[in-house]
Each structure stands twice: as C-alpha cells, then as structure tokens.
Design a protein around this motif. Structure first.
Motif, PDB file in Angstrom:
ATOM      1  N   ASP A 127       0.829  -1.208   0.000  1.00 58.43           N
ATOM      2  CA  ASP A 127       0.000   0.000   0.000  1.00 58.43           C
ATOM      3  C   ASP A 127       0.866   1.261   0.000  1.00 58.43           C
ATOM      4  OD1 ASP A 127      -2.277  -1.547   0.003  1.00 58.43           O
ATOM      5  OD2 ASP A 127      -2.649  -1.359   2.161  1.00 58.43           O
ATOM      6  N   MET A 128       1.961   1.227   0.768  1.00 59.00           N
ATOM      7  CA  MET A 128       2.882   2.364   0.787  1.00 59.00           C
ATOM      8  C   MET A 128       3.443   2.623  -0.600  1.00 59.00           C
ATOM      9  SD  MET A 128       4.966   1.558   4.330  1.00 59.00           S
ATOM     10  CE  MET A 128       6.254   2.785   4.039  1.00 59.00           C
ATOM     11  N   GLN A 129       3.871   1.564  -1.276  1.00 62.28           N
ATOM     12  CA  GLN A 129       4.453   1.713  -2.612  1.00 62.28           C
ATOM     13  C   GLN A 129       3.442   2.243  -3.628  1.00 62.28           C
ATOM     14  OE1 GLN A 129       6.042  -2.419  -2.830  1.00 62.28           O
ATOM     15  NE2 GLN A 129       7.953  -1.421  -3.409  1.00 62.28           N
ATOM     16  N   ALA A 130       2.176   1.907  -3.409  1.00 67.17           N
ATOM     17  CA  ALA A 130       1.125   2.349  -4.333  1.00 67.17           C
ATOM     18  C   ALA A 130       0.637   3.758  -4.040  1.00 67.17           C
ATOM     19  CB  ALA A 130      -0.060   1.376  -4.271  1.00 67.17           C
ATOM     20  N   ASP A 131       1.055   4.312  -2.907  1.00 72.91           N
ATOM     21  CA  ASP A 131       0.612   5.657  -2.544  1.00 72.91           C
ATOM     22  C   ASP A 131       1.150   6.684  -3.543  1.00 72.91           C
ATOM     23  OD1 ASP A 131      -0.523   7.340  -0.032  1.00 72.91           O
ATOM     24  OD2 ASP A 131       1.202   8.388  -0.902  1.00 72.91           O
ATOM     25  N   PRO A 132       0.355   7.688  -3.906  1.00 72.09           N
ATOM     26  CA  PRO A 132       0.797   8.660  -4.921  1.00 72.09           C
ATOM     27  C   PRO A 132       2.017   9.489  -4.514  1.00 72.09           C
ATOM     28  CG  PRO A 132      -1.280   9.343  -3.907  1.00 72.09           C
ATOM     29  CD  PRO A 132      -1.040   7.932  -3.494  1.00 72.09           C
ATOM     30  N   GLU A 133       2.340   9.525  -3.226  1.00 76.91           N
ATOM     31  CA  GLU A 133       3.491  10.320  -2.804  1.00 76.91           C
ATOM     32  C   GLU A 133       4.688   9.470  -2.381  1.00 76.91           C
ATOM     33  OE1 GLU A 133       2.752  14.533  -1.212  1.00 76.91           O
ATOM     34  OE2 GLU A 133       1.292  13.305  -0.100  1.00 76.91           O
ATOM     35  N   PHE A 134       4.630   8.170  -2.643  1.00 79.01           N
ATOM     36  CA  PHE A 134       5.757   7.314  -2.255  1.00 79.01           C
ATOM     37  C   PHE A 134       7.036   7.714  -2.991  1.00 79.01           C
ATOM     38  CE2 PHE A 134       8.317   3.375  -2.355  1.00 79.01           C
ATOM     39  CZ  PHE A 134       8.374   3.103  -0.997  1.00 79.01           C
ATOM     40  N   ARG A 175       0.104  12.740   5.614  1.00 81.67           N
ATOM     41  CA  ARG A 175      -0.862  12.520   4.534  1.00 81.67           C
ATOM     42  C   ARG A 175      -0.939  11.047   4.159  1.00 81.67           C
ATOM     43  NH1 ARG A 175       1.412  17.452   2.400  1.00 81.67           N
ATOM     44  NH2 ARG A 175       2.710  16.275   0.927  1.00 81.67           N
ATOM     45  N   MET A 176       0.214  10.387   4.095  1.00 76.19           N
ATOM     46  CA  MET A 176       0.232   8.964   3.769  1.00 76.19           C
ATOM     47  C   MET A 176      -0.521   8.147   4.815  1.00 76.19           C
ATOM     48  SD  MET A 176       4.067   8.201   2.216  1.00 76.19           S
ATOM     49  CE  MET A 176       3.687   6.459   1.967  1.00 76.19           C
TER      50      MET A 176
END
Length: 201
Positions: free
Chosen positions: A26-33, A117-118
């Motif tokens: 999920d972290m890797q898929a986050d738009p701000e990763f 935000r994440m």
C-alpha cells in the motif's frame, strides 16, 4: 506463538509478516511514495552522523541510498503492523533495527507533513519514538532476533551490508571512536572540540 521480552509481548512473526507485506504494498502504491524517496535521497547533505551510516564499509551516500530506503520502508511497514496487531502498543512496535536502517528512519520521519498525509490515506500509523528504543544509541538488532524473523518471513533475506549485528556494530564504532578522537570528536559525536575561532579581518 508470541515473543515475550520482559513486559513486551509481540504477535507471531508470520502474522506480522503477512500484514507488513500488505502495508508495504500500500505504501508503494501511494501517490506520494516516489516523493518520499526523492526527499530522503536528497537529505544526506543536511544530516550530521558520526556512528550510524559510517559503520557501513566504504559508505557512499548516493550509491547506498536506494537499498537503505528499501530496507527502512520495509522496517516501517513491520513497525506499523506490530502497532496495529497489538492495539497501539508503542513499545512493542519499536522493534530493534540495525543502526544504518535506524538512521535512515530519521530521514524518513523528518518528512513529517508527507508521512501524515500517507498515514491518513492508508489508515495506518507510522511508529518511531527514540525513548522506546531498546538500547541507548541503537545497535541492539541482531541476527535471528524477532525483527529478523519478521523481515525474512515478509520480504526475504536481509542485505548484510546494512543489517549489521550488535557485536560487529560496536567493533566498528570503536574503530571510528579512535579515528574521530584524533580530530577532537569524542563521546560518539556528542562532544566536538575543534578550534573554529577566526581572527577579525
């Protein structure tokens, strides 16, 4: 089976590993990763560190950044998984980490606004509290411990370049102590006695 250390009880490594993999994905898929990576990659020039990254043999801030970032974001996912599975037990979630990974986690958590935000988007809690770490100055991680078991179950083998055991960490730090003392840096960077005064022009 749970690991119990003094008053610390943690879920079985396999259970944490399963949740940590989900959190990391999920972290890797986050738009701000990607922005998180970019900010940490650029952070090295502002970070004063005497006995963290320098224990890595032939350390290179640019070349080592990608692998350190990967290991540290995975470690953060593990911490978040422990926190979640222990109903917010901060002490249990502050698992031992090798010193270089712990230092990189400082660079990560310095990106405070982005991480907030994440967390909100992902519905998780990132964990990093110095007063909850299991050993003064770090270096308490070791091969085969709880952190190692979870990491291996979740992500495979650790990279030995960065996952340096407790005894080897101390051996390398003693070498650095001797080098730094010659230029006036003692107490592992907490005291610096280098003449900086200049005469008026």
């Amino acid at each position: 089976m749970q690991e119990v250390t003094a008053t610390i009880s943690r879920p079985a490594p396999e259970k944490v590993a399963e949740r940590a993999r989900e959190i990391f994905a999920d972290m890797q898929a986050d738009p701000e990763f990607s922005r998180l990576w970019d900010t940490c990659r650029k952070y090295s020039s502002d970070w004063t560190d005497y006995t963290g990254y320098p224990i890595i043999s032939e350390y290179d801030a640019i070349a080592d950044a990608p692998e350190l970032f990967k290991a540290t974001t995975r470690a953060m996912a593990i911490k978040s998984a422990v926190y979640e599975l222990t109903d917010g037990n901060e002490r249990a979630a502050e698992i031992p980490l090798p010193v270089p990974v712990d230092v990189m986690s400082h660079a990560l958590t310095a990106q405070f606004t982005l991480l907030c935000r994440m967390q909100k988007r992902l519905g998780i809690q990132f964990v990093h509290m110095t007063d909850m770490e299991e050993g003064a100055g770090g270096g308490t991680w070791d091969h085969g411990d709880y952190t190692h078991q979870v990491y291996k179950a979740a992500f495979g083998d650790v990279n030995p370049r960065y996952w340096i055991g407790s005894a080897e960490t101390e051996r390398r730090r003693k070498i650095l102590d001797g080098v730094y003392a010659g230029i006036g840096v003692t107490e592992r960077g907490k005291r610096v006695s280098i003449p900086l005064a200049t005469t008026a022009a």
